[in-house]
Design a protein around this motif. Structure first.
Motif, PDB file in Angstrom:
ATOM      1  N   ALA A  88      16.702  26.162   8.115  1.00 22.26           N
ATOM      2  CA  ALA A  88      17.377  26.264   6.817  1.00 22.26           C
ATOM      3  C   ALA A  88      17.569  27.722   6.391  1.00 22.26           C
ATOM      4  O   ALA A  88      18.009  27.983   5.264  1.00 22.26           O
ATOM      5  N   ASN A  89      17.224  28.653   7.272  1.00 23.95           N
ATOM      6  CA  ASN A  89      17.355  30.095   7.017  1.00 23.95           C
ATOM      7  C   ASN A  89      16.539  30.562   5.814  1.00 23.95           C
ATOM      8  O   ASN A  89      16.950  31.468   5.080  1.00 23.95           O
ATOM      9  N   LYS A  90      15.383  29.938   5.628  1.00 22.19           N
ATOM     10  CA  LYS A  90      14.448  30.390   4.602  1.00 22.19           C
ATOM     11  C   LYS A  90      13.504  31.423   5.223  1.00 22.19           C
ATOM     12  O   LYS A  90      13.201  31.385   6.418  1.00 22.19           O
ATOM     13  N   HIS A  91      13.025  32.339   4.397  1.00 18.48           N
ATOM     14  CA  HIS A  91      11.989  33.270   4.833  1.00 18.48           C
ATOM     15  C   HIS A  91      10.653  32.531   4.859  1.00 18.48           C
ATOM     16  O   HIS A  91      10.383  31.703   3.975  1.00 18.48           O
ATOM     17  N   VAL A  92       9.804  32.843   5.848  1.00 20.73           N
ATOM     18  CA  VAL A  92       8.565  32.092   6.023  1.00 20.73           C
ATOM     19  C   VAL A  92       7.381  33.023   6.207  1.00 20.73           C
ATOM     20  O   VAL A  92       7.412  33.935   7.040  1.00 20.73           O
ATOM     21  N   LEU A  93       6.349  32.790   5.423  1.00 14.59           N
ATOM     22  CA  LEU A  93       5.023  33.381   5.628  1.00 14.59           C
ATOM     23  C   LEU A  93       4.112  32.255   6.065  1.00 14.59           C
ATOM     24  O   LEU A  93       3.945  31.269   5.343  1.00 14.59           O
ATOM     25  N   CYS A  94       3.517  32.374   7.258  1.00 11.85           N
ATOM     26  CA  CYS A  94       2.666  31.311   7.769  1.00 11.85           C
ATOM     27  C   CYS A  94       1.255  31.811   8.011  1.00 11.85           C
ATOM     28  O   CYS A  94       1.055  32.901   8.555  1.00 11.85           O
ATOM     29  N   GLU A  95       0.286  30.998   7.614  1.00  9.65           N
ATOM     30  CA  GLU A  95      -1.092  31.295   7.975  1.00  9.65           C
ATOM     31  C   GLU A  95      -1.260  31.170   9.484  1.00  9.65           C
ATOM     32  O   GLU A  95      -0.482  30.515  10.166  1.00  9.65           O
ATOM     33  N   LYS A  96      -2.302  31.805   9.996  1.00  6.64           N
ATOM     34  CA  LYS A  96      -2.555  31.731  11.432  1.00  6.64           C
ATOM     35  C   LYS A  96      -3.175  30.372  11.781  1.00  6.64           C
ATOM     36  O   LYS A  96      -3.713  29.706  10.890  1.00  6.64           O
ATOM     37  N   PRO A  97      -3.085  29.909  13.032  1.00  6.10           N
ATOM     38  CA  PRO A  97      -2.222  30.421  14.092  1.00  6.10           C
ATOM     39  C   PRO A  97      -0.793  29.962  13.862  1.00  6.10           C
ATOM     40  O   PRO A  97      -0.563  29.014  13.116  1.00  6.10           O
ATOM     41  N   LEU A  98       0.136  30.605  14.531  1.00  4.44           N
ATOM     42  CA  LEU A  98       1.536  30.210  14.384  1.00  4.44           C
ATOM     43  C   LEU A  98       1.719  28.756  14.810  1.00  4.44           C
ATOM     44  O   LEU A  98       2.439  27.984  14.171  1.00  4.44           O
ATOM     45  N   TRP A 166     -10.319  18.617   8.208  1.00  6.68           N
ATOM     46  CA  TRP A 166      -9.535  18.461   9.437  1.00  6.68           C
ATOM     47  C   TRP A 166     -10.111  19.256  10.605  1.00  6.68           C
ATOM     48  O   TRP A 166      -9.408  19.519  11.592  1.00  6.68           O
ATOM     49  N   ALA A 167     -11.374  19.635  10.521  1.00  6.89           N
ATOM     50  CA  ALA A 167     -11.969  20.504  11.542  1.00  6.89           C
ATOM     51  C   ALA A 167     -11.865  19.930  12.947  1.00  6.89           C
ATOM     52  O   ALA A 167     -11.709  20.674  13.926  1.00  6.89           O
ATOM     53  N   ALA A 168     -11.930  18.606  13.099  1.00  9.88           N
ATOM     54  CA  ALA A 168     -11.863  17.987  14.425  1.00  9.88           C
ATOM     55  C   ALA A 168     -10.513  18.213  15.101  1.00  9.88           C
ATOM     56  O   ALA A 168     -10.393  18.069  16.314  1.00  9.88           O
ATOM     57  N   LYS A 169      -9.502  18.582  14.339  1.00  4.51           N
ATOM     58  CA  LYS A 169      -8.180  18.837  14.901  1.00  4.51           C
ATOM     59  C   LYS A 169      -7.945  20.324  15.176  1.00  4.51           C
ATOM     60  O   LYS A 169      -6.830  20.727  15.531  1.00  4.51           O
ATOM     61  N   SER A 170      -8.986  21.125  15.021  1.00  2.00           N
ATOM     62  CA  SER A 170      -8.908  22.539  15.345  1.00  2.00           C
ATOM     63  C   SER A 170     -10.207  22.922  16.050  1.00  2.00           C
ATOM     64  O   SER A 170     -10.866  22.074  16.643  1.00  2.00           O
ATOM     65  N   SER A 171     -10.567  24.178  15.994  1.00  2.00           N
ATOM     66  CA  SER A 171     -11.826  24.655  16.571  1.00  2.00           C
ATOM     67  C   SER A 171     -12.068  26.058  16.049  1.00  2.00           C
ATOM     68  O   SER A 171     -11.168  26.693  15.470  1.00  2.00           O
ATOM     69  N   ALA A 172     -13.266  26.570  16.282  1.00  2.00           N
ATOM     70  CA  ALA A 172     -13.540  27.959  15.902  1.00  2.00           C
ATOM     71  C   ALA A 172     -12.610  28.910  16.640  1.00  2.00           C
ATOM     72  O   ALA A 172     -12.216  29.954  16.111  1.00  2.00           O
ATOM     73  N   LEU A 173     -12.240  28.548  17.865  1.00  2.00           N
ATOM     74  CA  LEU A 173     -11.336  29.399  18.640  1.00  2.00           C
ATOM     75  C   LEU A 173     -10.005  29.575  17.923  1.00  2.00           C
ATOM     76  O   LEU A 173      -9.506  30.701  17.778  1.00  2.00           O
ATOM     77  N   TRP A 174      -9.402  28.465  17.474  1.00  5.63           N
ATOM     78  CA  TRP A 174      -8.096  28.547  16.824  1.00  5.63           C
ATOM     79  C   TRP A 174      -8.203  29.026  15.380  1.00  5.63           C
ATOM     80  O   TRP A 174      -7.387  29.831  14.927  1.00  5.63           O
ATOM     81  N   PHE A 175      -9.212  28.551  14.679  1.00  5.94           N
ATOM     82  CA  PHE A 175      -9.362  28.884  13.259  1.00  5.94           C
ATOM     83  C   PHE A 175      -9.769  30.342  13.073  1.00  5.94           C
ATOM     84  O   PHE A 175      -9.291  31.018  12.143  1.00  5.94           O
ATOM     85  N   LEU A 176     -10.642  30.847  13.945  1.00  6.21           N
ATOM     86  CA  LEU A 176     -11.169  32.204  13.814  1.00  6.21           C
ATOM     87  C   LEU A 176     -10.675  33.140  14.913  1.00  6.21           C
ATOM     88  O   LEU A 176     -10.371  34.301  14.655  1.00  6.21           O
ATOM     89  N   GLY A 177     -10.615  32.617  16.139  1.00  6.39           N
ATOM     90  CA  GLY A 177     -10.214  33.458  17.266  1.00  6.39           C
ATOM     91  C   GLY A 177      -8.828  34.036  17.102  1.00  6.39           C
ATOM     92  O   GLY A 177      -8.543  35.154  17.558  1.00  6.39           O
ATOM     93  N   SER A 178      -7.952  33.302  16.423  1.00  3.57           N
ATOM     94  CA  SER A 178      -6.590  33.815  16.200  1.00  3.57           C
ATOM     95  C   SER A 178      -6.633  35.124  15.427  1.00  3.57           C
ATOM     96  O   SER A 178      -5.894  36.070  15.722  1.00  3.57           O
ATOM     97  N   HIS A 179      -7.514  35.196  14.415  1.00  5.18           N
ATOM     98  CA  HIS A 179      -7.644  36.429  13.632  1.00  5.18           C
ATOM     99  C   HIS A 179      -8.167  37.586  14.475  1.00  5.18           C
ATOM    100  O   HIS A 179      -7.629  38.696  14.450  1.00  5.18           O
ATOM    101  N   VAL A 180      -9.233  37.337  15.219  1.00  2.79           N
ATOM    102  CA  VAL A 180      -9.890  38.463  15.897  1.00  2.79           C
ATOM    103  C   VAL A 180      -9.123  38.909  17.133  1.00  2.79           C
ATOM    104  O   VAL A 180      -9.105  40.103  17.458  1.00  2.79           O
ATOM    105  N   VAL A 181      -8.447  37.990  17.831  1.00  2.00           N
ATOM    106  CA  VAL A 181      -7.607  38.415  18.952  1.00  2.00           C
ATOM    107  C   VAL A 181      -6.493  39.330  18.447  1.00  2.00           C
ATOM    108  O   VAL A 181      -6.207  40.376  19.045  1.00  2.00           O
ATOM    109  N   ASP A 182      -5.869  38.970  17.334  1.00  2.00           N
ATOM    110  CA  ASP A 182      -4.835  39.850  16.797  1.00  2.00           C
ATOM    111  C   ASP A 182      -5.437  41.169  16.335  1.00  2.00           C
ATOM    112  O   ASP A 182      -4.825  42.232  16.538  1.00  2.00           O
ATOM    113  N   ALA A 183      -6.614  41.124  15.711  1.00  2.65           N
ATOM    114  CA  ALA A 183      -7.248  42.369  15.272  1.00  2.65           C
ATOM    115  C   ALA A 183      -7.516  43.292  16.454  1.00  2.65           C
ATOM    116  O   ALA A 183      -7.309  44.512  16.368  1.00  2.65           O
TER     117      ALA A 183
END
Length: 342
Positions: A88-98, A166-183
């Protein structure tokens, strides 16, 4: 002064942070909110003062008043929302992970390249003062060439067992690892080329949350640095704060350590034990300003849309991080190192 009209998808804890920024900045107006739970969307609407509440994200995206969209929903839900907004050509700010699969993230990156809307990933540690200090020291050559290091971003069991439904549908890797890998990518100005990881499960499963307890990973960067990465969701709740964030880097000329979480600048001692306060994420300000790196990152999205400022992190950054996390999962599953292809 042009005004940016924003809608928020996700009326939870992090959506409230987005609302705080958009209701404070003079150049933004929060006009709509969406949440899968209509009662939560309506409550958020009343609290934030926006005009419209939706329970279907497609309806918010179709709202002609909405120019930009913040996606503050659970990890596993991001991709379909982003794709619809970019179409729809809207600007998007998304929380991690993409997104939580490489295929979805590649699709998002392709859509971002084709859309007139901007896409920013909220890797807010890029404006965390402690992490910026690391980046600046490495860039200035203060520690010489980075040789090895250690990075930890882990949570107590409070997060998967109580905070996240919803923790069972994610993990510490995705919830936290996304931040630290980018850092780490940001600090070292480098990309991961090979990973080896080991995962363990059982603690959380025994308590009703079917996801991994921890990933311990070795990341090899193209310039030679080797970093050990820990992402756990089973730290003791006796810890003085719910997250533990540390990065230590050793170079051939020096060493630098950052400890944003357990620096102990303020310690509260009560009948509930010792507790640390977060002094960096959100800080006190006047009524027309925002403070702290968590809110500053959101505000930089507004700068990018209205003033053509550089995006804090774009789709390519989101894709690079997902590539690393997916490789870590693959390595842990097959028990062998995985080389990344770019």
């Amino acid at each position: 002064m042009r005004e940016l009209k924003v809608g928020i998808i996700g009326a939870g804890i992090w959506g409230a942070n987005h609302a705080r920024v958009f209701n404070t900045l003079l150049q933004t107006r929060l006009v709509a909110v969406c949440d899968i739970a209509p009662e939560r969307a309506n409550a958020f609407k009343e609290q934030s003062g926006c005009a419209a509440a939706y329970s279907d994200f497609n309806e918010l995206i179709a709202d002609p008043e909405v120019e930009a969209i913040s996606v503050a929903t659970p990890d596993f839900t991001h991709a379909p929302i982003i794709l619809a907004a970019l179409k729809a050509n809207k600007h998007v700010l998304c929380e991690k992970p993409l997104a939580m699969t490489l295929e979805e993230t590649e699709e998002v990156a392709k859509a971002a390249a084709q859309s007139s809307g901007k896409l920013m990933v909220d890797f807010h540690n890029r404006v965390n003062p402690a992490i910026v200090q690391l980046r600046d020291a490495v860039a200035a050559g203060e520690i010489g060439n980075a040789v090895h290091g250690y990075a930890r971003l882990s949570n107590t069991t409070y997060v998967p067992l109580e905070m996240l439904s919803w923790a069972a549908k994610s993990s510490a890797l995705w919830f936290l690892g996304s931040h630290v890998v980018d850092a780490l990518r940001f600090v070292l100005n480098d990309e991961v080329v090979r990973v080896y990881s080991v995962a363990r499960s059982g603690v959380l499963k025994a308590r009703g949350v079917d996801t991994q307890d921890v990933h311990i990973s070795t990341l090899e960067f193209s310039k030679g640095a080797v970093i050990t990465l820990e992402n756990s969701w089973i730290l003791s709740t006796a810890n003085p704060i719910a997250y533990d964030f540390k990065i230590e880097l050793v170079g051939d000329k020096g060493q630098i350590n950052a400890n944003p979480s357990h620096n102990g600048a303020v310690t509260k001692l009560t009948s509930q034990g010792a507790k640390f306060a977060d002094l960096l994420g959100i800080t006190p300000t006047g009524p027309s300003r925002i403070g702290g790196f968590v809110l500053e990152a959101i505000a930089q999205f507004v700068d990018a849309v209205l003033d053509e400022a550089p995006l804090l992190a774009d789709a390519k950054d989101g894709l690079a991080v997902t590539r690393v996390l997916a490789a870590i999962e693959q390595s842990a599953a097959q028990g062998t190192p995985v080389r990344l292809c770019f």
